[in-house]
Design a protein around this motif. Structure first.
Motif, PDB file in Angstrom:
ATOM      1  N   UNK A   1       0.855  -1.181   0.000  1.00  0.00           N
ATOM      2  CA  UNK A   1       0.000   0.000   0.000  1.00  0.00           C
ATOM      3  C   UNK A   1       0.889   1.229   0.000  1.00  0.00           C
ATOM      4  N   UNK A   2       0.975   1.914  -1.112  1.00  0.00           N
ATOM      5  CA  UNK A   2       1.825   3.096  -1.253  1.00  0.00           C
ATOM      6  C   UNK A   2       0.952   4.314  -1.519  1.00  0.00           C
ATOM      7  N   UNK A   3       1.040   5.300  -0.670  1.00  0.00           N
ATOM      8  CA  UNK A   3       0.266   6.516  -0.833  1.00  0.00           C
ATOM      9  C   UNK A   3       1.200   7.650  -1.228  1.00  0.00           C
ATOM     10  N   UNK A   4       0.955   8.289  -2.371  1.00  0.00           N
ATOM     11  CA  UNK A   4       1.779   9.404  -2.818  1.00  0.00           C
ATOM     12  C   UNK A   4       1.325  10.662  -2.074  1.00  0.00           C
ATOM     13  N   UNK A   5       2.254  11.246  -1.306  1.00  0.00           N
ATOM     14  CA  UNK A   5       1.929  12.432  -0.516  1.00  0.00           C
ATOM     15  C   UNK A   5       2.233  13.716  -1.261  1.00  0.00           C
ATOM     16  N   UNK A   6       3.314  13.719  -2.025  1.00  0.00           N
ATOM     17  CA  UNK A   6       3.728  14.926  -2.740  1.00  0.00           C
ATOM     18  C   UNK A   6       4.065  14.542  -4.170  1.00  0.00           C
ATOM     19  N   UNK A   7       3.399  15.132  -5.121  1.00  0.00           N
ATOM     20  CA  UNK A   7       3.621  14.732  -6.507  1.00  0.00           C
ATOM     21  C   UNK A   7       4.848  15.381  -7.104  1.00  0.00           C
ATOM     22  N   UNK A 796       4.372   1.996   9.157  1.00  0.00           N
ATOM     23  CA  UNK A 796       4.382   2.894   8.006  1.00  0.00           C
ATOM     24  C   UNK A 796       5.671   3.710   8.006  1.00  0.00           C
ATOM     25  N   UNK A 797       6.188   3.942   6.807  1.00  0.00           N
ATOM     26  CA  UNK A 797       7.331   4.835   6.636  1.00  0.00           C
ATOM     27  C   UNK A 797       7.000   5.831   5.529  1.00  0.00           C
ATOM     28  N   UNK A 798       7.417   7.056   5.710  1.00  0.00           N
ATOM     29  CA  UNK A 798       7.286   8.078   4.673  1.00  0.00           C
ATOM     30  C   UNK A 798       8.634   8.221   3.991  1.00  0.00           C
ATOM     31  N   UNK A 799       8.656   7.967   2.684  1.00  0.00           N
ATOM     32  CA  UNK A 799       9.902   7.842   1.933  1.00  0.00           C
ATOM     33  C   UNK A 799      10.004   8.984   0.931  1.00  0.00           C
ATOM     34  N   UNK A 800      11.173   9.626   0.878  1.00  0.00           N
ATOM     35  CA  UNK A 800      11.467  10.627  -0.140  1.00  0.00           C
ATOM     36  C   UNK A 800      12.205   9.965  -1.285  1.00  0.00           C
ATOM     37  N   UNK A 801      11.791  10.254  -2.513  1.00  0.00           N
ATOM     38  CA  UNK A 801      12.416   9.621  -3.661  1.00  0.00           C
ATOM     39  C   UNK A 801      12.654  10.583  -4.804  1.00  0.00           C
ATOM     40  N   UNK A 802      13.583  10.211  -5.682  1.00  0.00           N
ATOM     41  CA  UNK A 802      13.913  10.984  -6.875  1.00  0.00           C
ATOM     42  C   UNK A 802      13.031  10.521  -8.035  1.00  0.00           C
ATOM     43  N   UNK A 803      12.975  11.302  -9.119  1.00  0.00           N
ATOM     44  CA  UNK A 803      12.181  10.874 -10.275  1.00  0.00           C
ATOM     45  C   UNK A 803      12.623   9.508 -10.785  1.00  0.00           C
ATOM     46  N   UNK A 830       9.258  13.151  -4.938  1.00  0.00           N
ATOM     47  CA  UNK A 830       8.224  13.413  -3.950  1.00  0.00           C
ATOM     48  C   UNK A 830       8.299  12.452  -2.801  1.00  0.00           C
ATOM     49  N   UNK A 831       7.182  12.283  -2.096  1.00  0.00           N
ATOM     50  CA  UNK A 831       7.099  11.408  -0.937  1.00  0.00           C
ATOM     51  C   UNK A 831       6.019  10.360  -1.132  1.00  0.00           C
ATOM     52  N   UNK A 832       6.253   9.198  -0.557  1.00  0.00           N
ATOM     53  CA  UNK A 832       5.238   8.151  -0.496  1.00  0.00           C
ATOM     54  C   UNK A 832       5.170   7.606   0.917  1.00  0.00           C
ATOM     55  N   UNK A 833       3.970   7.299   1.346  1.00  0.00           N
ATOM     56  CA  UNK A 833       3.764   6.642   2.632  1.00  0.00           C
ATOM     57  C   UNK A 833       3.581   5.154   2.381  1.00  0.00           C
ATOM     58  N   UNK A 834       4.524   4.392   2.895  1.00  0.00           N
ATOM     59  CA  UNK A 834       4.602   2.963   2.585  1.00  0.00           C
ATOM     60  C   UNK A 834       4.146   2.145   3.790  1.00  0.00           C
TER      61      UNK A 834
END
Length: 839
Positions: A1-7, A796-803, A830-834
């Protein structure tokens, strides 16, 4: 379950600041202090004693002041006129109580006003010397402080049982006892540590004002003396000078608390500007490419080596750099800026292979025919441009006044020229280096920075900061070094440039922390070319505590690089005497590791096509963002004594460093051991910072091959002693962890090392996040914005990622099962909540 927090996310919005702020907040209040600093009045004649807890460390030494060409001494011709009990509140330090003593001499009724203030809430003491009438003819050849306050009488004192670490900016030195104090001008910040209990009793002593003209010395009366330097010919009326003492629970905590308070005293405006500068600095945040001493492309080294057959007219350096960066970009090695060092501008060789500046910021036209703006645009990289010092023949002298050094060099020639002053052979000319007169520094650097930003510069590097600030008779001038560096700061602020200070001394670092918010980072050790750059834990901690990010210099990522200019060199071969032959860098894995764990810049300097992408990418995201921890690697307190060497060889024995990543209320601890002859017992409750609670448990994860082990084994802990598992087991904070170096981790390495992660186990749910096992810092605050242990069923972890980045996350469930999940990012960062679920 991955929720995109910041597009979407701005390119530079992920910066070093969250690391620094998070780390400082974690140590925002001192650890419970079993020993409080205090100063106690002794009698009514001006005597006092320094106390730590219930122990009197030392009484005051003889008070003396130099004025009118004469030393006045208390009890002889320096008279105590009055004493007053004082109390109050200061914004950064809190409530205080203390005493003020006023002194007179026959000719001056109020020559000195001395005071101490004890801040119990901050475990700090401030000594202040004020000069209401000033001092005339106060210089002395002794280099002792002009007014010796505070002064500690050392014979039979308990300070004899204290060792010390003295911070010199580009290094640190240690001693086993303060029985004879220390001496330096300018005074260096110093941590005094009880060698019988190095994790519990310590304090830092440092100049708080005028660091460039401060002094510390050991006098004939066997006293350790602090204050303004007696190199000053006069002290103006109304001047005050303060010395700060800060207590801590061991060496590391004392240095951190000192930095916290020092920066707080500097004020919120400096902190705000520093935060903004860090936010806008590509260098401290992203992977960079370097050309200084030790880099493959340091072209003065190519010219200086008679065995290096380089013809600049046929092998254009501009083309070589463009091709090298093109290879990195083709291979998706995400460098974001390019540093040009001591060779790219029009200049003369005044010392060794370092060119003084004649013309700046335009590059040499024969080496860069298209110019720097074209180069920056062609590579799509920001530029980091360098100055060591100016030539005394610089064309800028037509507009600005310069001061020349007293030291004349025996060689001077244009790099690549055959006459009339050829280099590096047949020295026939002399040259003096120069700097702008301090009053004109602001105007000169503002002009230069304005022109350089048009060419692509976003970071300015000033080299030899320490030596430049004490040359030109500036120690005899109260404000000269301050004005010189302050001029750079004003120019940087006006042009939106950040700065790297290279080879500073301790006084430079103090001044920068309080007055130069655009000085975001500093190079704190010797050149990489010397093959021993990685062990810089002592000075890294000091720089970081002052808010200036430490840089270890560039790293190679491949040990053997054919064609490099240091192989069989004829130029200054002694510089490479510690390097293996044929010349190569023996510890590239350690070099990269310590760069990433420095919490500062991470730069590479490989030749074209010689970069080990796999190693480099262990330290960065796919867009080049450095995945750093919250605090740099620093020696375990209990390894520091007996003494550990000289100013430039500061490796504790045994060499055991720790670092930490802070996310929320959890601390992921990292332990680096190097060259251990026997295992070292790491006492978790004593040796880790922040110190874990007694009930905290950890999974022990040897970093080497962790990814393969945890992918192949579903159990965190082996069912049998010999069975395979992801981790090496669980451990409680109340126990010790034996750490060792079982063998080298790379072929031909000089130093054997092991890196171990201590991953905290949540006490309520039993979950533990191991993080991103492909990275050196598996849980970086730049990767993981938040961690929530919601229940025994999921976390849950909130992850920052590159394009277009894919991040594999590993955790251990309450039942001991290894759990993996992936965060996949689209075309925007952006960020995803994993969500990770127990099996």
């Amino acid at each position: 379950e991955n929720t995109i927090l910041t597009s979407t996310m701005a390119t530079r919005s992920l910066s070093l600041v969250p690391l620094l702020v998070t780390a400082m907040c974690a140590w925002g209040a001192p650890l419970p202090q079993p020993h409080q600093l205090d100063v106690r009045r002794v009698g009514s004649g001006g005597a006092w004693e320094l106390v730590l807890g219930s122990t009197t460390l030392a009484g005051n030494g003889t008070l003396a002041v130099n004025s009118q060409g004469h030393w006045y001494h208390s009890g002889i011709d320096l008279h105590l006129a009055s004493s007053i009990s004082i109390s109050g509140i200061e914004p950064a330090l809190g409530r205080y109580q203390g005493w003020q003593y006023n002194y007179s001499i026959a000719a001056v009724k109020n020559i000195l006003s001395l005071s101490w203030k004890v801040f119990n809430e901050s475990n700090a003491v401030v000594f202040e010397e004020a000069f209401p009438s000033g001092l005339e003819n106060s210089s002395s050849t002794s280099r002792m402080p002009v007014c010796q306050f505070p002064s500690f009488h050392l014979p039979n004192s308990n300070l004899a049982s204290f060792g010390y670490v003295e911070y010199h900016g580009i290094g640190a030195s240690t001693g086993q006892t303060l029985a004879r104090g220390t001496s330096s001008t300018p005074a260096s910040p110093l941590a005094a540590v009880d060698t019988a209990d190095p994790t519990n009793r310590a304090f830092v002593i440092s100049a708080l004002d005028q660091p460039h003209t401060s002094a510390v010395g050991y006098g004939r009366d066997e006293s350790w003396k602090f204050g303004l330097s007696s190199e000053l010919p006069n002290v103006p009326a109304g001047l005050t000078h303060r010395t700060l003492l800060v207590g801590g629970r061991g060496y590391t905590d004392a240095v951190i608390q000192f930095g916290r308070l020092f920066r707080a005293i500097a004020g919120p405006d400096v902190a705000r500007k520093h935060t903004e500068a860090l936010n806008n600095n590509l260098l401290t945040n992203y992977l960079s490419y370097w050309t200084d001493n030790g880099a493959y492309y340091n072209m003065n080294k190519w010219l200086g080596n008679a065995n290096q057959q380089w013809d600049p007219s046929t092998q254009l350096i501009e083309t070589m750099l463009v091709d090298t960066v093109a290879t990195l970009q083709r291979d998706n090695v995400p460098v974001r800026s390019l540093q040009l060092d001591d060779w790219w501008y029009e200049g003369l060789l005044a010392e060794g292979a370092v060119s003084c500046v004649n013309e700046w910021p335009e590059a040499r036209k024969d080496w860069f025919p298209h110019g720097l703006r074209w180069l920056s645009d062609k590579m799509n990289l920001d530029l980091i441009l360098y100055i060591p010092w100016f030539c005394n023949t610089t064309s800028l002298a037509n507009k600005y006044d310069f001061v020349g050094s007293h030291q004349a060099s025996s060689t001077a020639g244009r790099p690549g020229s055959t006459g009339p002053c050829p280099w590096p052979s047949h020295p026939t000319c002399a040259l003096r280096k120069a700097e702008p007169v301090p009053s004109q520094a602001k105007a000169l650097y503002t002009e230069l920075f304005s022109e350089a930003t048009k060419l692509g510069m976003t970071v300015f590097e000033q080299d030899f900061i320490g030596s430049n600030s004490v040359d030109y008779d500036w120690p005899k001038c109260l404000t000269c070094a301050d004005e010189w560096l302050g001029g750079m700061e004003a120019a940087a602020a006006a042009t939106n440039v950040t700065m790297q200070l290279c080879l500073p001394n301790g006084a430079n670092m103090l001044f920068a922390a309080a007055n130069m918010p655009h000085a975001t980072n500093a190079r704190i050790g010797g050149d990489y070319a010397g093959c021993s750059a990685w062990h810089m834990g002592l000075q890294s901690l000091w720089a970081w505590s002052l808010g200036i990010m430490p840089f270890h210099d560039l790293s190679w990522s491949t040990s053997f690089q054919p064609g490099n200019p240091y192989i069989n060199t004829t130029f200054m071969p002694k510089q490479y005497r510690n390097c293996p032959k044929p010349y190569h860098q023996p510890n590239v894995e350690l070099d990269v590791l310590m760069s990433v764990f420095s919490v500062g810049p991470f730069g590479i300097g490989d030749g074209n096509g010689l970069t080990n992408k796999s190693l480099v990418m262990r330290g960065v995201r796919t867009d080049g963002l450095i995945l750093a921890p919250s605090r740099p690697m620093a020696p375990v307190d209990s390894t520091l004594w007996p003494g550990i060497g000289s100013i430039n060889d500061v490796r504790p024995q045994p060499t055991v460093y720790t670092s930490v990543s802070l996310v929320g209320s959890q601390a992921w601890q990292y332990v680096l051991a190097a060259d251990l002859v026997t295992p070292f017992d790491l006492n978790l409750a004593r040796d880790l910072l922040p110190r874990p609670s007694a009930g905290q448990a950890f999974y022990v994860v040897p970093w080497k091959d962790a990814e393969a082990r945890c992918n192949a084994n579903s159990r965190a802990v082996a069912a049998s002693v010999s069975g395979p598992a992801c981790t090496a087991g669980r451990i409680m904070a109340t126990t010790s962890l034996p750490v060792s170096t079982h063998g080298r981790t790379q072929v031909n390495a000089t130093d054997a090392w092991e890196l171990t992660l201590l991953a905290p186990i949540d006490a309520q749910t039993g979950w533990s996040l191991l993080g991103e096992l492909t990275k050196l810092v598996t849980v970086s605050p730049r990767r993981f914005a938040a961690v929530a242990f919601d229940s025994k069923q999921e976390m849950h972890v909130t992850v920052d990622g590159a394009p277009n980045e894919q991040v594999r996350i590993t955790a251990v469930s309450p039942g001991g099962q290894v759990v993996h999940t992936d965060a996949t990012f689209g075309p925007n960062s952006g960020q995803q909540r994993i969500t990770l679920k127990a099996a």
